[in-house]
Design a protein around this motif. Structure first.
Motif, short mmCIF file in Angstrom:
data_model
loop_
_atom_site.label_atom_id
_atom_site.label_comp_id
_atom_site.label_asym_id
_atom_site.label_seq_id
_atom_site.Cartn_x
_atom_site.Cartn_y
_atom_site.Cartn_z
N LYS A 133 0.90 -1.20 -0.11
CA LYS A 133 0.18 -0.23 -0.08
C LYS A 133 0.79 1.13 0.00
CE LYS A 133 -3.94 1.87 2.40
NZ LYS A 133 -5.01 1.46 3.37
N ALA A 134 1.93 1.27 0.74
CA ALA A 134 2.99 2.30 0.52
C ALA A 134 3.55 2.53 -0.84
CB ALA A 134 4.12 2.15 1.51
N LEU A 135 3.82 1.65 -1.62
CA LEU A 135 4.50 1.84 -2.77
C LEU A 135 3.34 2.50 -3.65
CD1 LEU A 135 6.42 -1.47 -3.28
CD2 LEU A 135 7.23 0.81 -2.91
N LEU A 136 1.96 2.08 -3.67
CA LEU A 136 1.05 2.13 -4.59
C LEU A 136 0.60 3.77 -3.93
CD1 LEU A 136 -1.34 -0.88 -4.64
CD2 LEU A 136 -0.14 0.02 -6.38
N THR A 137 0.79 4.30 -3.04
CA THR A 137 0.27 5.56 -2.68
C THR A 137 1.52 6.52 -2.43
OG1 THR A 137 0.16 5.15 -0.34
CG2 THR A 137 -1.67 4.78 -1.32
N SER A 138 2.68 6.04 -2.99
CA SER A 138 3.90 6.68 -2.86
C SER A 138 4.28 7.25 -1.25
CB SER A 138 3.70 7.96 -3.59
OG SER A 138 3.75 7.64 -4.96
N GLY A 139 3.94 6.42 -0.55
CA GLY A 139 4.20 6.79 1.01
C GLY A 139 3.07 7.38 1.59
N LEU A 140 1.97 7.66 0.98
CA LEU A 140 0.94 8.79 1.87
C LEU A 140 0.10 7.59 2.84
CD1 LEU A 140 -0.55 10.68 -1.27
CD2 LEU A 140 1.09 11.42 0.43
N ALA A 141 0.15 6.35 2.39
CA ALA A 141 -0.61 5.31 3.31
C ALA A 141 0.25 4.21 3.68
CB ALA A 141 -1.84 4.98 2.85
N ILE A 142 0.90 3.84 4.58
CA ILE A 142 1.73 2.76 4.82
C ILE A 142 1.26 1.74 5.79
CG2 ILE A 142 3.60 4.39 4.51
CD1 ILE A 142 4.27 4.37 7.48
N THR A 143 0.00 2.10 6.32
CA THR A 143 -0.58 1.05 7.23
C THR A 143 -2.04 0.54 6.60
OG1 THR A 143 -1.47 2.71 8.71
CG2 THR A 143 0.66 1.90 9.08
N LYS A 144 -2.61 -0.30 7.23
CA LYS A 144 -3.76 -1.02 6.93
C LYS A 144 -4.44 -1.42 8.19
CE LYS A 144 -2.36 -5.78 5.78
NZ LYS A 144 -2.58 -6.74 4.55
N LYS A 145 -5.93 -1.39 8.34
CA LYS A 145 -6.48 -1.97 9.38
C LYS A 145 -6.63 -3.54 9.32
CE LYS A 145 -9.46 2.13 10.63
NZ LYS A 145 -10.81 2.70 10.44
N VAL A 146 -6.27 -4.20 10.51
CA VAL A 146 -6.58 -5.57 10.48
C VAL A 146 -7.38 -5.96 11.62
CG1 VAL A 146 -5.47 -7.76 10.73
CG2 VAL A 146 -4.18 -5.96 9.54
N GLU A 147 -8.46 -6.50 11.38
CA GLU A 147 -9.61 -7.03 12.36
C GLU A 147 -9.19 -8.47 12.90
OE1 GLU A 147 -13.48 -6.40 11.61
OE2 GLU A 147 -13.46 -4.33 11.94
N THR A 148 -9.27 -8.72 14.14
CA THR A 148 -8.99 -10.00 14.72
C THR A 148 -10.13 -10.17 15.60
OG1 THR A 148 -6.56 -9.78 14.56
CG2 THR A 148 -7.22 -11.66 16.00
N THR A 149 -10.65 -11.53 15.43
CA THR A 149 -11.72 -12.15 16.28
C THR A 149 -11.04 -13.34 17.13
OG1 THR A 149 -13.39 -11.35 14.86
CG2 THR A 149 -14.14 -13.12 16.33
N LEU A 150 -11.26 -13.18 18.49
CA LEU A 150 -10.77 -14.27 19.40
C LEU A 150 -12.05 -14.68 20.08
CD1 LEU A 150 -7.20 -12.94 20.26
CD2 LEU A 150 -7.64 -14.59 18.52
N GLU A 151 -11.82 -16.13 20.54
CA GLU A 151 -12.95 -16.45 21.45
C GLU A 151 -12.24 -16.32 22.84
OE1 GLU A 151 -15.89 -20.19 22.21
OE2 GLU A 151 -13.88 -20.63 21.24
N ARG A 152 -12.97 -15.66 23.67
CA ARG A 152 -12.35 -15.66 25.16
C ARG A 152 -13.34 -16.48 25.98
NH1 ARG A 152 -12.44 -9.65 27.43
NH2 ARG A 152 -10.77 -9.73 25.97
N ARG A 153 -12.61 -17.43 26.99
CA ARG A 153 -13.50 -18.31 27.80
C ARG A 153 -12.98 -18.01 29.25
NH1 ARG A 153 -15.72 -23.03 25.85
NH2 ARG A 153 -15.52 -23.32 23.60
N THR A 154 -13.99 -18.03 30.17
CA THR A 154 -13.81 -17.61 31.31
C THR A 154 -14.55 -18.76 32.01
OG1 THR A 154 -15.67 -16.38 31.38
CG2 THR A 154 -13.41 -15.27 31.05
N SER A 155 -13.91 -19.16 33.31
CA SER A 155 -14.82 -20.25 34.17
C SER A 155 -14.91 -19.64 35.56
CB SER A 155 -13.85 -21.54 34.07
OG SER A 155 -12.68 -21.21 34.72
#
Length: 248
Positions: A133-155
């Motif tokens: 993404k950084a190359l395509l935007t000539s360095g204007l945007a170098i990051t992307k959003k990453v969503e992670t879903t985790l299962e949290r178990r509690t007892s």
């Protein structure tokens, strides 16, 4: 069916004899019989009657059990409120139905706990470096959003007291976190655990001859039970009840 041992002989050779009778390795018998009895020695067998008879001849107290015979809360009265009197108490369940329990019908108090497990999905979003993404935007945007879903178990542990009856009626299950403690009146305290302890003391005063059996709460008791198609707490209640019926 399964085979459980309610008491062991005192001689040091007992575990070896149990292993020979059950047809398992001695090290496995030692592991299965370790801790506070009753313990399940054989998880599944069609030869339970013979094993129990042979164990009895060797000085053990043993019995067979069927998973289908193990009761759960659907077979009990799960109380939400109590009304205490000098001659006994009344348990009120979640539907508002009243269940009288005279003091003379109280056989024993079984203390234990049920492990409650919950799970939830937790989504998190973070930004990560994206060289493409950084190359395509000539360095204007170098990051992307990453969503992670985790299962949290509690007892969590839910302490209970099972009031066992000697009149053939269902036992009354008292859970620490599900009760209204207004029956304690002036003795009502700020914490649930303190109220639970006070409630047990009041019930014991009603039926002074009824013993309190707390072996289910002892370290390792529930953890040492085999995995069956029932809740470990219900298996524990079944084992202790059967052991008590045999004087153990």
């Amino acid at each position: 069916m399964f085979v459980a041992v309610a008491s062991l002989p005192t001689d040091p050779d007992g575990v070896r004899r149990a292993a020979d009778i059950a047809g398992i390795a001695q090290v496995d018998a030692a592991r299965l019989l370790a801790g506070t009895p009753p313990r399940v020695l054989v998880r599944a067998t069609q030869d339970g009657a013979r094993i129990v008879e042979a164990l009895a001849a060797a000085g053990f107290t043993a019995f067979v059990g069927e998973v289908a015979a193990i009761q759960g809360d659907k077979d009990r009265v799960v109380a939400r409120n109590l009304e205490c009197a000098s001659e006994g108490f009344v348990a009120v369940d979640g539907r508002g139905q009243r269940h009288e329990c005279p003091a003379a019908s109280i056989a024993a108090f079984l203390r234990g706990h049920r492990t409650m497990e919950t799970s939830e999905l937790v989504k998190t979003t973070e930004r990560k470096l994206d060289l493409g993404k950084a190359l395509l935007t000539s360095g204007l945007a170098i990051t992307k959003k990453v969503e992670t879903t985790l299962e949290r178990r509690t007892s969590s542990r839910e302490p209970f007291i099972l009031v066992q009856r000697n009149d053939g009626l269902p036992g009354i299950m008292l859970y620490e976190g599900r009760l209204n403690y207004q029956c304690l009146g002036p003795a009502l305290q700020p914490s649930r655990s303190a109220n639970f302890t006070a409630l047990l003391a009041r019930l014991r005063a009603l039926a002074a001859g009824a013993p309190v059996d707390d072996r289910i709460t002892r370290p390792g008791f529930l953890a040492g039970l085999p995995v069956l198609s029932v809740d470990p707490a219900d298996l524990a209640v079944f084992l202790v009840s059967e052991a008590r019926a045999r004087g153990c």
